[in-house]
Design a protein around this motif. Structure first.
Motif, PDB file in Angstrom:
ATOM      1  N   UNK A 300       0.825  -1.210   0.000  1.00  0.00           N
ATOM      2  CA  UNK A 300       0.000   0.000   0.000  1.00  0.00           C
ATOM      3  C   UNK A 300       0.860   1.261   0.000  1.00  0.00           C
ATOM      4  N   UNK A 301       2.003   1.210   0.681  1.00  0.00           N
ATOM      5  CA  UNK A 301       2.910   2.350   0.648  1.00  0.00           C
ATOM      6  C   UNK A 301       3.462   2.532  -0.767  1.00  0.00           C
ATOM      7  N   UNK A 302       3.781   1.414  -1.431  1.00  0.00           N
ATOM      8  CA  UNK A 302       4.206   1.492  -2.832  1.00  0.00           C
ATOM      9  C   UNK A 302       3.127   2.080  -3.722  1.00  0.00           C
ATOM     10  N   UNK A 303       1.870   1.704  -3.474  1.00  0.00           N
ATOM     11  CA  UNK A 303       0.761   2.252  -4.263  1.00  0.00           C
ATOM     12  C   UNK A 303       0.654   3.766  -4.068  1.00  0.00           C
ATOM     13  N   UNK A 304       0.907   4.223  -2.833  1.00  0.00           N
ATOM     14  CA  UNK A 304       0.883   5.671  -2.567  1.00  0.00           C
ATOM     15  C   UNK A 304       1.989   6.380  -3.339  1.00  0.00           C
ATOM     16  N   UNK A 305       3.187   5.796  -3.324  1.00  0.00           N
ATOM     17  CA  UNK A 305       4.309   6.406  -4.051  1.00  0.00           C
ATOM     18  C   UNK A 305       4.029   6.451  -5.550  1.00  0.00           C
ATOM     19  N   UNK A 306       3.396   5.387  -6.066  1.00  0.00           N
ATOM     20  CA  UNK A 306       3.052   5.364  -7.493  1.00  0.00           C
ATOM     21  C   UNK A 306       2.095   6.489  -7.836  1.00  0.00           C
TER      22      UNK A 306
END
Length: 384
Positions: A300-306
């Motif tokens: 989910x943190x990766x999705x935020x960065x994306x």
């Protein structure tokens, strides 16, 4: 000189006998307070007993049990460790120490204590199902179910054991068997909160969302304020597209248990879905502070960065999640999508990650067998 030493020993023996008699007289008051749920009183009286007789096994055992029931895990561990040191062959004390260590998430130590209890008392149904719960949390699902089966074989009216077995079956995606276990628990104890909750989880797995909601609400009617149930209801609301209610549940669960990982992950999820990236990232970081190996928080943190345009950072987080859980489909799918926006990815990189999905996920999906084809030219054709 010899007479003085003998006199002192005699006086010490008299004092010890007097203290033991006084302590034994106090202990029933502690037992009465414990049975009435007055844990502060029970623990205070046990303290008085132990001040008189520091190695009073019954007081240590009762103090440990009361501290466990009231959530004072450090005190419970201290008291029960002393108790089993005094009486290592006392099965109930070993089992209670196992429950404390389980509550502290020290599963290897809990398992050892529970196995000692069962070795001392092989027909100890409560210790068997407790060991099953420990094994389940160690991802040893088949041995866990075996322990619960042994417990119900010894005690066919043991609702908790049926419920615990259902939870292990649920994690193996044996939904129908889990439902039967929960139904059996509820037949024996109609207001069994955990079994009611378990039926809700089965319904979620089967995509029977309204039934799941009814079960979660029923569980909360039996025992209001259960943060884990409230958080699961929040996750259900996310699936139903009811984001405001979902976030309200996550916030309510966190107000009860600030460290509840399920609620923080749910909060992150709903914030991503509603395009509120800053609170989503904060929620993910709160999870990773207490559990750096949370593959879901990393995704989910990766999705935020994306969403912020940091594709390289997003991919790094997806890769970290896959190091922890190589078959985590959500991480692979999000990585595939992110690579479409990553300037450094050529055709070989795109193909490699798709091959990765196939090897880890796709090749394991059961193939449906097509039925026989009716080649009769005069057959009726059915469309749709």
């Amino acid at each position: 000189m010899q007479s003085t030493i003998g006199s002192r020993a005699f006086q010490n023996a008299r004092l010890q006998k007097k203290n033991r008699k006084q302590a034994d007289g106090l202990l029933p008051k502690a037992v009465e307070a414990y049975r009435a749920g007055r844990h502060a009183d029970a623990q205070a009286v046990c303290g008085q007993v132990l001040a008189l007789v520091p190695d009073h096994f019954e007081a240590l055992h009762l103090l440990g049990a009361s501290a466990l029931d009231s959530g004072r895990l450090d005190l419970a561990e201290q008291a029960l460790a002393r108790a089993v040191a005094l009486e290592p062959r006392h099965a109930e004390a070993q089992a209670n120490l196992g429950l404390v260590l389980f509550s502290m998430k020290r599963y290897e130590e809990a398992r050892a204590a529970q196995e000692r209890a069962i070795a001392l008392k092989p027909n100890f149904a409560a210790a068997l199902t407790s060991l099953g719960n420990t094994l389940m949390n160690m991802q040893l699902f088949a041995p866990a179910i075996e322990m619960h089966d042994r417990a119900v074989a010894l005690k066919p009216d043991f609702a908790d054991a049926y419920c615990n077995r259902g939870m292990a079956q649920l994690l193996l995606h044996r939904n129908e068997e889990a439902r039967q276990s929960f139904d059996r628990a509820l037949a024996l104890a109609p207001r069994h909160m955990q079994a009611t909750f378990g039926k809700g989880l089965v319904s979620v797995n089967l995509r029977h969302l309204e039934q799941a909601l009814a079960a979660f609400n029923a569980a909360l009617a039996i025992k209001p304020g259960m943060a884990a149930v409230i958080a699961q209801r929040g996750r259900l609301y996310v699936q139903m597209g009811r984001f405001d209610q979902a976030e309200a549940d996550f916030d309510a669960a966190l107000a009860i248990d600030r460290g509840l990982e399920t609620a923080w992950l749910g909060k992150a999820h709903v914030c991503v879905l509603t395009e509120r990236i800053a609170p989503a990232m904060l929620a993910c970081k709160r999870v990773l502070e207490q559990n750096p190996a949370s593959e879901v928080a990393l995704v989910w943190l990766g999705a935020c960065l994306a969403k912020q345009g940091d594709t390289a950072g997003a991919i790094r987080h997806f890769d970290r999640a896959l190091e922890i859980k190589p078959d985590f489909e959500d991480a692979i799918l999000k990585k595939i999508f992110a690579l479409d926006f990553y300037p450094g990815a050529d055709v070989a990189v795109h193909q490699a990650v798709r091959r990765e999905w196939w090897e880890r996920i796709g090749a394991r999906i059961p193939q449906r067998q097509l039925g026989p084809i009716d080649r009769d030219p005069n057959r009726r054709i059915t469309v749709g």
